[in-house]
Scaffold this motif. Sequence first.
Motif, PDB file in Angstrom:
ATOM      1  N   UNK A   1       0.852  -1.182   0.000  1.00  0.00           N
ATOM      2  CA  UNK A   1       0.000   0.000   0.000  1.00  0.00           C
ATOM      3  C   UNK A   1       0.890   1.236   0.000  1.00  0.00           C
ATOM      4  N   UNK A   2       0.601   2.161  -0.898  1.00  0.00           N
ATOM      5  CA  UNK A   2       1.344   3.409  -1.016  1.00  0.00           C
ATOM      6  C   UNK A   2       0.395   4.563  -0.748  1.00  0.00           C
ATOM      7  N   UNK A   3       0.853   5.534   0.023  1.00  0.00           N
ATOM      8  CA  UNK A   3       0.047   6.735   0.240  1.00  0.00           C
ATOM      9  C   UNK A   3       0.955   7.945   0.374  1.00  0.00           C
ATOM     10  N   UNK A   4       0.527   9.046  -0.236  1.00  0.00           N
ATOM     11  CA  UNK A   4       1.276  10.296  -0.168  1.00  0.00           C
ATOM     12  C   UNK A   4       0.430  11.357   0.517  1.00  0.00           C
ATOM     13  N   UNK A   5       1.073  12.462   0.823  1.00  0.00           N
ATOM     14  CA  UNK A   5       0.366  13.613   1.379  1.00  0.00           C
ATOM     15  C   UNK A   5      -0.070  14.551   0.270  1.00  0.00           C
ATOM     16  N   UNK A   6      -1.003  15.412   0.580  1.00  0.00           N
ATOM     17  CA  UNK A   6      -1.369  16.479  -0.326  1.00  0.00           C
ATOM     18  C   UNK A   6      -0.294  17.576  -0.263  1.00  0.00           C
ATOM     19  N   UNK A   7       0.067  18.088  -1.434  1.00  0.00           N
ATOM     20  CA  UNK A   7       1.019  19.195  -1.541  1.00  0.00           C
ATOM     21  C   UNK A   7       2.320  18.907  -0.792  1.00  0.00           C
ATOM     22  N   UNK A   8       2.930  17.791  -1.136  1.00  0.00           N
ATOM     23  CA  UNK A   8       4.212  17.401  -0.540  1.00  0.00           C
ATOM     24  C   UNK A   8       5.342  18.001  -1.369  1.00  0.00           C
ATOM     25  N   UNK A   9       6.153  18.914  -0.825  1.00  0.00           N
ATOM     26  CA  UNK A   9       7.227  19.512  -1.612  1.00  0.00           C
ATOM     27  C   UNK A   9       8.444  18.611  -1.763  1.00  0.00           C
ATOM     28  N   UNK A  10       8.496  17.529  -1.000  1.00  0.00           N
ATOM     29  CA  UNK A  10       9.658  16.636  -1.044  1.00  0.00           C
ATOM     30  C   UNK A  10       9.465  15.513  -2.050  1.00  0.00           C
ATOM     31  N   UNK A  11       8.299  14.892  -2.026  1.00  0.00           N
ATOM     32  CA  UNK A  11       7.969  13.840  -3.000  1.00  0.00           C
ATOM     33  C   UNK A  11       6.846  14.400  -3.866  1.00  0.00           C
ATOM     34  N   UNK A  12       7.215  15.044  -4.953  1.00  0.00           N
ATOM     35  CA  UNK A  12       6.249  15.786  -5.782  1.00  0.00           C
ATOM     36  C   UNK A  12       5.525  14.827  -6.731  1.00  0.00           C
ATOM     37  N   UNK A  13       4.424  15.288  -7.352  1.00  0.00           N
ATOM     38  CA  UNK A  13       3.570  14.366  -8.109  1.00  0.00           C
ATOM     39  C   UNK A  13       4.283  13.497  -9.140  1.00  0.00           C
ATOM     40  N   UNK A  14       5.207  14.051  -9.931  1.00  0.00           N
ATOM     41  CA  UNK A  14       5.795  13.207 -10.973  1.00  0.00           C
ATOM     42  C   UNK A  14       6.679  12.106 -10.377  1.00  0.00           C
TER      43      UNK A  14
ATOM     44  N   UNK B   1       5.784  10.497  -7.613  1.00  0.00           N
ATOM     45  CA  UNK B   1       4.870   9.555  -6.979  1.00  0.00           C
ATOM     46  C   UNK B   1       4.430   8.426  -7.898  1.00  0.00           C
ATOM     47  N   UNK B   2       4.448   8.670  -9.187  1.00  0.00           N
ATOM     48  CA  UNK B   2       4.010   7.638 -10.121  1.00  0.00           C
ATOM     49  C   UNK B   2       5.093   6.676 -10.558  1.00  0.00           C
ATOM     50  N   UNK B   3       6.344   6.908 -10.132  1.00  0.00           N
ATOM     51  CA  UNK B   3       7.460   6.104 -10.651  1.00  0.00           C
ATOM     52  C   UNK B   3       7.310   4.635 -10.290  1.00  0.00           C
ATOM     53  N   UNK B   4       7.102   4.323  -9.013  1.00  0.00           N
ATOM     54  CA  UNK B   4       7.086   2.913  -8.632  1.00  0.00           C
ATOM     55  C   UNK B   4       5.846   2.181  -9.143  1.00  0.00           C
ATOM     56  N   UNK B   5       4.647   2.750  -9.070  1.00  0.00           N
ATOM     57  CA  UNK B   5       3.507   2.040  -9.660  1.00  0.00           C
ATOM     58  C   UNK B   5       3.717   1.710 -11.140  1.00  0.00           C
ATOM     59  N   UNK B   6       4.345   2.610 -11.896  1.00  0.00           N
ATOM     60  CA  UNK B   6       4.634   2.333 -13.301  1.00  0.00           C
ATOM     61  C   UNK B   6       5.657   1.209 -13.432  1.00  0.00           C
ATOM     62  N   UNK B   7       6.660   1.230 -12.567  1.00  0.00           N
ATOM     63  CA  UNK B   7       7.676   0.181 -12.569  1.00  0.00           C
ATOM     64  C   UNK B   7       7.036  -1.171 -12.255  1.00  0.00           C
ATOM     65  N   UNK B   8       6.144  -1.194 -11.266  1.00  0.00           N
ATOM     66  CA  UNK B   8       5.471  -2.434 -10.892  1.00  0.00           C
ATOM     67  C   UNK B   8       4.573  -2.943 -12.015  1.00  0.00           C
ATOM     68  N   UNK B   9       3.932  -2.023 -12.720  1.00  0.00           N
ATOM     69  CA  UNK B   9       3.068  -2.422 -13.840  1.00  0.00           C
ATOM     70  C   UNK B   9       3.892  -3.083 -14.941  1.00  0.00           C
ATOM     71  N   UNK B  10       5.033  -2.482 -15.260  1.00  0.00           N
ATOM     72  CA  UNK B  10       5.892  -3.064 -16.311  1.00  0.00           C
ATOM     73  C   UNK B  10       6.449  -4.418 -15.895  1.00  0.00           C
ATOM     74  N   UNK B  11       6.696  -4.587 -14.571  1.00  0.00           N
ATOM     75  CA  UNK B  11       7.271  -5.843 -14.081  1.00  0.00           C
ATOM     76  C   UNK B  11       6.211  -6.914 -13.856  1.00  0.00           C
ATOM     77  N   UNK B  12       4.936  -6.572 -14.028  1.00  0.00           N
ATOM     78  CA  UNK B  12       3.875  -7.531 -13.792  1.00  0.00           C
ATOM     79  C   UNK B  12       3.733  -7.911 -12.332  1.00  0.00           C
ATOM     80  N   UNK B  13       3.840  -6.947 -11.429  1.00  0.00           N
ATOM     81  CA  UNK B  13       3.766  -7.217  -9.994  1.00  0.00           C
ATOM     82  C   UNK B  13       2.464  -7.912  -9.637  1.00  0.00           C
ATOM     83  N   UNK B  14       2.588  -8.939  -8.795  1.00  0.00           N
ATOM     84  CA  UNK B  14       1.415  -9.681  -8.343  1.00  0.00           C
ATOM     85  C   UNK B  14       1.490  -9.851  -6.830  1.00  0.00           C
ATOM     86  N   UNK B  15       0.615  -9.180  -6.116  1.00  0.00           N
ATOM     87  CA  UNK B  15      -0.411  -8.267  -6.620  1.00  0.00           C
ATOM     88  C   UNK B  15       0.175  -6.891  -6.928  1.00  0.00           C
ATOM     89  N   UNK B  16      -0.489  -6.101  -7.757  1.00  0.00           N
ATOM     90  CA  UNK B  16      -0.002  -4.744  -8.025  1.00  0.00           C
ATOM     91  C   UNK B  16      -0.170  -3.884  -6.775  1.00  0.00           C
TER      92      UNK B  16
END
Length: 363
Positions: free
Chosen positions: A297-310, A312-327
Amino acid sequence: MPAVARLALLLGISLFTPHALAGAPVSETGELQGAPWRIDVPDNWNGELVMLAHGFEPVGTPRPSAWPANEATPALLGAGYAVAQSGYRTQGWAVADAVVDTERLRQHFTARHPDTKRTWILGFSMGGAVAIASLERHPGHYTGGVSLCGANLPGDALAGELLTTLVAFDYFFPKAEGLPVDGLASPAAAGLPQMQLYQGIATALQAQPEKRQRLATRLEVTPDELAGVISLHALVFHDMAKRHGGMLVGNQDTVYAGFGDDAAFNAGVKRYPADPAAHAKAAEELALSGALKRPLVIQFNQRDPTIVPHMQGVYPQLASRAGAMPPPVVLPPAGEGHCGFSDDQTVAALKALAGKADAAPAR
């Protein structure tokens, strides 16, 4: 407010002050191969263990004689979980050490409590990367994991983000007063005290508000957050370089976008080569594959200046390409700032993970 506390607030860095625990749980502290640790077991223990991975601790941060409880500890204990947390044997961007130290402490706990029913790993900020790396490398030891406000990027991807920030600042604010003439990515910047670095960056930004706004927009932060973000990126970038013996990544072939006149930016930005040995070492130690075999489970804060929106999507995209089970499951943002979760939100994320694990087919 003292300068170090003010900077810590800007950067979202904990000062690691001890946290008082209510309810008098059974607490132990100690050290395993140079890593301080803490274990707390509540009276109403439900038989489940949370391995708690803390965030970035700047090199040189004073440590108390006994490792303190993370702020989330009382809430987790109140929910019935035992909590074990390692201080890591080194400070700085110590993800590789943290994975090993956390695993060693898990073994220490389960040797003393062989009746442990389930083990979870939960990490904040840098500890989010520790949690994910632990799930990928030791799936048999965990029922699942939670990454809160996590820096969920492979080491080379993170280093690339940091380098982009530093060379962009140097492009827009060359030879800023009080800063190294060779720029923020140069070795000279690594030797500056962090508060001096921050003040030099802040002064340069204030002098040219239009460029300040352009850079803040590209980095997805507000102008007021920008100096703290840049100084944090410099701190982590140089820590990673020192730890791995050179620059993890270069930008000789990088084509940048989003800086206004991108043609001029790409023609004028300073270029650096990667150190091959440092790159190879980081690729081995700081790798994330996305190939999950346990719920996350991944969760971020609203308006986080340290982990910005772009980011936040890196690992879910990586997991999708790797066929993570479960995603991985990404919960809606909660709280404000960096790691601004309430106790209830932290426990709710762990409960969401438990629900995901309970619903998963037996493996």
